[in-house]
Motif scaffolding. Sequence first.
Motif, mmCIF file in Angstrom:
data_model
loop_
_atom_site.group_PDB
_atom_site.id
_atom_site.type_symbol
_atom_site.label_atom_id
_atom_site.label_comp_id
_atom_site.label_asym_id
_atom_site.label_seq_id
_atom_site.Cartn_x
_atom_site.Cartn_y
_atom_site.Cartn_z
ATOM 1 N N LEU A 249 85.349 42.394 22.609
ATOM 2 C CA LEU A 249 86.390 43.423 22.643
ATOM 3 C C LEU A 249 87.785 42.807 22.654
ATOM 4 N N GLN A 250 87.944 41.720 23.365
ATOM 5 C CA GLN A 250 89.240 41.042 23.392
ATOM 6 C C GLN A 250 89.624 40.509 22.019
ATOM 7 N N LYS A 251 88.631 39.999 21.279
ATOM 8 C CA LYS A 251 88.919 39.510 19.937
ATOM 9 C C LYS A 251 89.292 40.661 19.005
ATOM 10 N N ARG A 252 88.606 41.772 19.134
ATOM 11 C CA ARG A 252 88.868 42.906 18.244
ATOM 12 C C ARG A 252 90.201 43.586 18.549
ATOM 13 N N SER A 253 90.534 43.681 19.811
ATOM 14 C CA SER A 253 91.728 44.429 20.197
ATOM 15 C C SER A 253 92.956 43.556 20.397
ATOM 16 N N GLY A 254 92.759 42.275 20.647
ATOM 17 C CA GLY A 254 93.892 41.420 20.966
ATOM 18 C C GLY A 254 94.385 41.591 22.388
ATOM 19 N N LEU A 255 93.653 42.361 23.176
ATOM 20 C CA LEU A 255 94.014 42.591 24.579
ATOM 21 C C LEU A 255 93.159 41.705 25.461
ATOM 22 N N LEU A 256 93.793 41.111 26.438
ATOM 23 C CA LEU A 256 93.039 40.315 27.399
ATOM 24 C C LEU A 256 92.506 41.160 28.528
ATOM 25 N N THR A 257 93.296 42.131 28.954
ATOM 26 C CA THR A 257 92.894 43.038 30.027
ATOM 27 C C THR A 257 93.326 44.445 29.667
ATOM 28 N N ALA A 258 92.720 45.415 30.348
ATOM 29 C CA ALA A 258 93.134 46.807 30.156
ATOM 30 C C ALA A 258 94.549 47.024 30.678
ATOM 31 N N ALA A 259 94.962 46.251 31.658
ATOM 32 C CA ALA A 259 96.320 46.377 32.183
ATOM 33 C C ALA A 259 97.358 45.985 31.127
ATOM 34 N N GLN A 260 96.970 45.076 30.244
ATOM 35 C CA GLN A 260 97.889 44.684 29.178
ATOM 36 C C GLN A 260 98.189 45.877 28.270
ATOM 37 N N TYR A 261 97.189 46.691 27.973
ATOM 38 C CA TYR A 261 97.411 47.894 27.163
ATOM 39 C C TYR A 261 98.336 48.859 27.897
ATOM 40 N N THR A 262 98.145 48.996 29.196
ATOM 41 C CA THR A 262 99.029 49.861 29.974
ATOM 42 C C THR A 262 100.464 49.368 29.916
ATOM 43 N N GLU A 263 100.656 48.052 29.972
ATOM 44 C CA GLU A 263 101.999 47.484 29.863
ATOM 45 C C GLU A 263 102.592 47.747 28.486
ATOM 46 N N GLU B 125 87.361 51.195 26.466
ATOM 47 C CA GLU B 125 86.064 50.500 26.531
ATOM 48 C C GLU B 125 86.188 49.175 27.276
ATOM 49 N N LEU B 126 87.297 48.469 27.018
ATOM 50 C CA LEU B 126 87.519 47.198 27.714
ATOM 51 C C LEU B 126 87.657 47.414 29.214
ATOM 52 N N GLU B 127 88.358 48.481 29.599
ATOM 53 C CA GLU B 127 88.508 48.777 31.021
ATOM 54 C C GLU B 127 87.156 49.077 31.668
ATOM 55 N N ASP B 128 86.322 49.864 30.963
ATOM 56 C CA ASP B 128 84.986 50.168 31.489
ATOM 57 C C ASP B 128 84.156 48.896 31.625
ATOM 58 N N LYS B 129 84.210 48.048 30.622
ATOM 59 C CA LYS B 129 83.415 46.820 30.670
ATOM 60 C C LYS B 129 83.916 45.880 31.759
ATOM 61 N N ARG C 114 85.366 46.836 34.492
ATOM 62 C CA ARG C 114 84.915 47.419 35.757
ATOM 63 C C ARG C 114 83.439 47.105 35.992
ATOM 64 N N ASP C 115 82.642 47.231 34.930
ATOM 65 C CA ASP C 115 81.230 46.875 35.066
ATOM 66 C C ASP C 115 81.069 45.400 35.400
ATOM 67 N N PHE C 116 81.934 44.583 34.810
ATOM 68 C CA PHE C 116 81.845 43.143 35.089
ATOM 69 C C PHE C 116 82.176 42.851 36.547
ATOM 70 N N LYS C 117 83.201 43.532 37.081
ATOM 71 C CA LYS C 117 83.548 43.324 38.489
ATOM 72 C C LYS C 117 82.411 43.742 39.406
ATOM 73 N N VAL C 118 81.808 44.898 39.077
ATOM 74 C CA VAL C 118 80.685 45.368 39.891
ATOM 75 C C VAL C 118 79.523 44.380 39.801
ATOM 76 N N ALA C 119 79.182 43.965 38.584
ATOM 77 C CA ALA C 119 78.076 43.022 38.416
ATOM 78 C C ALA C 119 78.375 41.695 39.100
ATOM 79 N N GLU C 120 79.626 41.256 38.994
ATOM 80 C CA GLU C 120 80.006 39.996 39.636
ATOM 81 C C GLU C 120 79.945 40.111 41.150
ATOM 82 N N ALA C 121 80.376 41.268 41.682
ATOM 83 C CA ALA C 121 80.304 41.467 43.133
ATOM 84 C C ALA C 121 78.856 41.514 43.608
ATOM 85 N N VAL C 122 78.013 42.219 42.844
ATOM 86 C CA VAL C 122 76.585 42.268 43.206
ATOM 87 C C VAL C 122 75.971 40.881 43.132
#
Length: 494
Positions: free
Chosen positions: A222-236, A400-404, A406-414
């Motif tokens: 997703l980062q390669k397709r969108s050029g965004l590193l994080t969802a916060a970057q899109y918000t900025e 989609e990047l934000e959802d992923k 978030r899923d990554f944070k949850v999976a990483e925390a678990v």
Amino acid sequence: MFQSDIHRPNSDTTNGRLSWLAISRRPLRSLGWRRLIIGGRLSDAGRLPRYVAVFLLGASALWAPIAGYLATAPLQYTSHASLILPGSGASASVNLNNIGQASSYANSAFSNGSISPTETYKRLISADRILTAAAKEMGVSNDVFGKPRVTLVDQTSLIHITMKAGTPELSRDHADALLAAFFDEIDALRADEIATRETSGQSAIAEYTTAVAEIRETITQLQKRSGLLTAAQYTEQVAAHERLREQLLRLEAEASERDEAVNALEAALGLPPQTAATTLKLFADRQYLALTEDIARHAALLAQAQASFGPRHPNYISASDAFEGARQAALSHAAEVTGLDEASLAGLDRAPQGERASLLSGLVKEHTARKGLRQRVATLRQQVAGEKARLAALAPLAAELEDKQRDFKVAEAVFASAIARSESTKTDVYASYPLVQVLEDPSLPEAPSSPRRKLSIAAGLAATLLLIGGLAIAWIRQSILSRLLVKPETGDDA
């Protein structure tokens, strides 16, 4: 049965008839049973040898096994030891910022009323494998090593252990070997439990690792397709687009103000901005100014000649030609400077001096500023439109990047929590097998515990006294039975 025990009436027996008189009238074959039950007189010393013989036989039957036991039983020494189970639990909690939390809690050994740890350890101490390990440590067989006696002290968490052996040192060594084997077995059971838990948790950790890797790979794509590193970057970027739109609105408002200023100056001067700029450029040229001075001077001479001479007078013609030459020279130079033709030069301001020059200069400045501002507005409008289209295309990818993520944070925390729990279980070694400590080390006995000579002799003496008491009762049983069998006299017999 015995002739010397034939009962004779007692001359001292009066006031009633004795029931034994009736018995004495029975046949002689029943007389032996009567004497066996009734006995003889207290003063009959002829019975004494038989009582002595019975006493000797009874005493021999009592003291023979006691003497044999004391003579043949090997000496046994008993070593005592005590264990205690602390009753309090233990807990620990570690909270790692942005990673997860790990907690471990060991319940009290006595928190579960259905399971008694002391009973569990009592059975474990007497287990065959512990006895075998202890006997092997001592280099003896299980039969020679013996079995411990384990007792629980009521209303406490104490376990009392006794171990017997042939010598004081050996009994203590056997107890030490038993405790060592017991603690080794407890450690082995705890290690096996931790290993089993760790093995069972490895599969879950492997699944968590796979899930984290898959989500990480999806995020990378997703980062390669969108050029965004994080969802916060899109918000900025959205915020930057809003700031750009606000800037465009400000520039458009400023451009409107510039238009009004230019229109006002055009109306006041009656000239367009280009003509005002050309005028200022022309009158800034020194040569043109000199030519205009020549025109003015020749115009004055022409006016004098016109006033003094006729149209055909040579002076008038000379003055007129000089004026026309100066004017043509000025127009030629003006055309050269401005690049305009003669007709266009006729619309230039002829008196750009004083306040009018300032107005012309202001008109040119406002026109120039408006032109630059319009260019900025056009460029910015194009930039806002392009950014709007780009953000519209990025919106679903950013969501989609934000959802992923978030899923990554949850999976990483678990995943981190699972690893933390797996590591914390290694420290929770007392979960299933509570902590046990040696309260009293195996003692070194000072005296043998068996055979118990004093107790054996005391038991023999007590039995001998009981035998003597029984024979004494048998000796005086006639007097006792006579009192029980004699009927009291009634009033008529008196």
